[in-house]
Design an enzyme around this catalytic site. Structure first.
Site, PDB file in Angstrom:
ATOM      1  N   TRP A 163      39.729  50.690   8.960  1.00 14.92           N
ATOM      2  CA  TRP A 163      38.606  50.874   9.875  1.00 14.92           C
ATOM      3  C   TRP A 163      38.026  49.543  10.327  1.00 14.92           C
ATOM      4  CZ3 TRP A 163      36.826  53.577  13.490  1.00 14.92           C
ATOM      5  CH2 TRP A 163      35.512  53.460  13.920  1.00 14.92           C
ATOM      6  N   GLU A 200      38.015  56.615  15.927  1.00 18.50           N
ATOM      7  CA  GLU A 200      38.627  57.031  14.660  1.00 18.50           C
ATOM      8  C   GLU A 200      40.131  57.220  14.829  1.00 18.50           C
ATOM      9  OE1 GLU A 200      37.481  57.140  11.620  1.00 18.50           O
ATOM     10  OE2 GLU A 200      35.345  56.889  11.987  1.00 18.50           O
ATOM     11  N   TYR A 254      27.495  48.250   9.521  1.00 15.59           N
ATOM     12  CA  TYR A 254      28.030  49.573   9.873  1.00 15.59           C
ATOM     13  C   TYR A 254      27.713  50.570   8.763  1.00 15.59           C
ATOM     14  CZ  TYR A 254      31.383  53.306  10.635  1.00 15.59           C
ATOM     15  OH  TYR A 254      31.959  54.543  10.794  1.00 15.59           O
TER      16      TYR A 254
END
Length: 187
Positions: free
Chosen positions: A46, A38, A16
């Site tokens: 995250w 988000e 990522y």
């Protein structure tokens, strides 16, 4: 070269960081997906959301805004039982509501991509931070984006979430100067 200090040794996180985070995204539907994801991280890390991203895509019709906007309360009831996603009713409802807000913007002649990128004058902003402590968690641009999204009916779009979105989608490039992904450092 090293990576930004927030990246763990998890291969998913490394991929990522190296291939997505900070790369300018100009596809409205991908931006829609990212603002929704988000928002799911509010109060969480995250990596928790990232590990569930494929499940989110399956549950929310690959983030097709038309299909997501058509979801009803029975879909919410089903999804709060799905261990493959974060089972927070408000966050699930926010994705559906955000799809409706997104479609309203598009119908009003306000393409989401143009709207989002207008907060950085349609140019990625490159931070020249040498340490993570120099990177902000919000800016005047994320404050303005948050306010504008809320005005249009979006939920789970506070200024910190908006700044994370801006980082993730390359509106700002917050790779630290010594990172292998900092502009000019990639081979």
């Amino acid at each position: 070269m090293e990576r930004c200090g927030w990246v763990s040794q998890d291969p998913l996180y490394i991929a990522y960081h190296d291939n997505e985070w900070g790369v300018p995204e100009t596809d409205s539907k991908k931006l829609f997906e990212m603002i929704c994801l988000e928002g799911q991280q509010a109060g969480l890390s995250w990596i928790t959301v990232l590990k569930k991203r494929e499940n989110y895509r399956a549950c929310f019709h690959q983030f097709d805004p038309v299909k997501v906007a058509a979801m009803q309360e029975e879909d919410v009831e089903r999804l709060v039982q799905d261990a493959g996603i974060i089972r927070h009713r408000g966050k699930i409802q926010a994705i559906i509501g955000n799809a409706r807000a997104y479609l309203q913007m598009e119908q009003n002649g306000e393409p989401f991509v143009d709207f989002v990128w207008s907060f950085v004058n349609h140019q990625p902003q490159v931070t020249q931070a040498t340490t993570l402590s120099e990177i902000p968690t919000s800016t005047s641009a994320s404050d303005a984006l948050s306010k504008a999204l809320k005005k249009r009916g979006f939920k789970f779009v506070g200024t910190t979430i908006c700044y994370s979105f801006m980082q993730a989608c390359g509106l700002v490039n917050d790779h630290v100067v010594g990172c292998c992904c900092y502009p000019g450092n990639k081979p």
